[in-house]
Design a protein around this motif. Structure first.
Motif, short mmCIF file in Angstrom:
data_model
loop_
_atom_site.label_atom_id
_atom_site.label_comp_id
_atom_site.label_asym_id
_atom_site.label_seq_id
_atom_site.Cartn_x
_atom_site.Cartn_y
_atom_site.Cartn_z
N GLY A 1 -8.27 -4.62 -0.05
CA GLY A 1 -7.22 -4.89 0.93
C GLY A 1 -7.26 -6.29 1.50
O GLY A 1 -6.48 -6.62 2.40
N TRP B 1 4.15 -1.69 -6.51
CA TRP B 1 4.25 -3.14 -6.55
C TRP B 1 5.36 -3.51 -7.54
O TRP B 1 5.35 -3.07 -8.69
CB TRP B 1 2.95 -3.77 -7.05
CG TRP B 1 1.79 -3.65 -6.13
CD1 TRP B 1 1.69 -2.88 -5.01
CD2 TRP B 1 0.53 -4.31 -6.29
NE1 TRP B 1 0.44 -3.02 -4.45
CE2 TRP B 1 -0.29 -3.89 -5.21
CE3 TRP B 1 0.02 -5.20 -7.22
CZ2 TRP B 1 -1.60 -4.34 -5.06
CZ3 TRP B 1 -1.29 -5.65 -7.08
CH2 TRP B 1 -2.08 -5.23 -5.99
N HIS C 1 -2.69 5.43 -5.26
CA HIS C 1 -1.59 4.58 -4.85
C HIS C 1 -0.26 5.21 -5.26
O HIS C 1 -0.14 5.76 -6.35
CB HIS C 1 -1.73 3.19 -5.51
CG HIS C 1 -0.71 2.20 -5.03
ND1 HIS C 1 0.54 2.06 -5.63
CD2 HIS C 1 -0.73 1.30 -4.02
CE1 HIS C 1 1.22 1.12 -5.00
NE2 HIS C 1 0.47 0.64 -4.02
N ILE D 1 0.84 -1.20 0.00
CA ILE D 1 0.00 0.00 0.00
C ILE D 1 0.87 1.25 0.00
O ILE D 1 0.49 2.31 -0.49
CB ILE D 1 -0.92 0.01 1.24
CG1 ILE D 1 -1.82 -1.23 1.24
CG2 ILE D 1 -1.78 1.28 1.28
CD1 ILE D 1 -2.62 -1.39 2.51
N GLN D 2 2.08 1.10 0.51
CA GLN D 2 2.95 2.25 0.74
C GLN D 2 3.94 2.53 -0.39
O GLN D 2 4.52 3.62 -0.45
CB GLN D 2 3.71 2.04 2.05
CG GLN D 2 2.79 1.91 3.25
CD GLN D 2 3.49 1.32 4.46
OE1 GLN D 2 4.65 0.90 4.38
NE2 GLN D 2 2.78 1.27 5.59
N MET E 1 -4.80 2.04 -10.10
CA MET E 1 -4.14 2.25 -8.81
C MET E 1 -3.65 3.70 -8.68
O MET E 1 -3.84 4.34 -7.63
CB MET E 1 -2.98 1.27 -8.63
CG MET E 1 -3.41 -0.18 -8.44
SD MET E 1 -2.05 -1.39 -8.61
CE MET E 1 -1.07 -1.00 -7.15
N PHE F 1 -6.12 -5.30 -4.15
CA PHE F 1 -5.79 -3.88 -4.03
C PHE F 1 -6.98 -3.07 -3.53
O PHE F 1 -6.87 -2.29 -2.58
CB PHE F 1 -5.32 -3.32 -5.37
CG PHE F 1 -5.31 -1.82 -5.40
CD1 PHE F 1 -4.37 -1.10 -4.67
CD2 PHE F 1 -6.27 -1.11 -6.12
CE1 PHE F 1 -4.37 0.29 -4.67
CE2 PHE F 1 -6.29 0.28 -6.12
CZ PHE F 1 -5.33 0.99 -5.40
#
Length: 277
Positions: free
Chosen positions: A226, A18, A48, A14-15, A43, A223
């Motif tokens: 979650g 990917w 994101h 999430i941070q 995303m 995604f």
């Protein structure tokens, strides 16, 4: 009584972007990768930080029988598949993905890979993927298919030293279906089709797209929400059915995989021992 659980996305996914490694840009791969680019775009639009950074491995070139059945065109014949798919997506979707025109192998450098997507059509190739990434901490999304059926399985790789104690780990395709990573069970007849018509007699024109949709949905759900309540799907075009694989140790046990059991609480035993004295 069911022991179903919900799998949660790791915080680092999430941070930061990917880091995805895709193996295979042929039938299923050329269907999965455009969907992955759409996921990347979604995303980013949803806030994101970075979307998807993808590297695609495939050492194969486009043959005349691939045209129409895979995501390639007559002018592509003779060119490497991975750069064709990746360059088009980079131009059309603004990604900055990489193509590697070689097979994934034990010498492949792996740095903090989050998701490995296998779009291969042999057990030997599937085993090679697990031999390469099996000791890493990553998701392994297997996209496999036969004539008119297939499976999508999202599992997790992990060092062997931790597999017996990690109850939260999603079993990968090799855990649930050992036959699918046994090279000795690959078909004896691997002769390439002489024409597209011959190839279509062997395999449904739709199966690769059907498998790609299920893989896309698993990653999108992971995604967007979650979490996941199922980690795989069986697809059967003959019957028109799809069947999920719930994230449930009882279900896994039916496939022969026994999830690690929770450790006995020593404190409880100590209390009982003290009471006896």
């Amino acid at each position: 009584m069911t022991d179903a659980i919900s799998h949660e996305i790791p915080a680092h996914m999430i941070q930061r972007p990917w880091k995805v490694l895709a193996v295979g840009a042929g039938g299923t791969g050329s269907a999965v990768l455009p969907a992955l680019a759409r996921l990347h775009h979604a995303m980013i639009e949803l806030g994101h930080p970075g979307g998807i950074e993808c590297t695609v491995y495939d050492d194969d070139t486009v043959s005349p029988t691939n045209v129409g059945r895979q995501g390639f065109y007559p002018n592509d014949v003779g060119s490497f598949k991975a750069p064709l798919v990746v360059n088009r997506l980079n131009l059309l979707m603004g990604t900055n993905w990489r193509a590697v025109t070689q097979r994934l192998n034990g010498r492949t450098a792996l740095f903090d890979v989050d998701v490995v997507i296998g779009c291969v059509d042999t057990r030997a190739a599937r085993k090679a993927i697990l031999d390469t990434v099996g000791e890493t901490h990553a998701y392994y999304l297997d996209c496999g298919n036969d004539t008119d059926r297939g499976q999508v399985v999202l599992g997790q790789t992990m060092p062997k030293s931790r597999r017996k104690t990690s109850r939260e780990r999603l079993p990968h395709v090799g855990d649930l279906f050992p036959d699918l990573i046994d090279p000795s069970k690959d078909a004896d007849d691997d002769t390439p089709s002489c024409s597209m018509a011959d190839a279509l007699r062997k395999q449904s024109l739709v199966i690769n797209s059907a498998i790609a949709v299920q893989a896309f949905n698993l990653l999108w759900t992971l995604f967007r929400t979650g979490s996941l309540k199922y980690s795989g799907v069986f697809v059967n075009l003959t019957t028109g059915r799809t069947n999920p694989i719930p994230i449930d140790p009882a279900v896994w046990a039916r496939f022969g995989y026994e999830a690690p059991r929770p450790k006995e609480k020593k404190a409880r035993k100590s209390r009982k021992s003290a009471a006896a004295h």
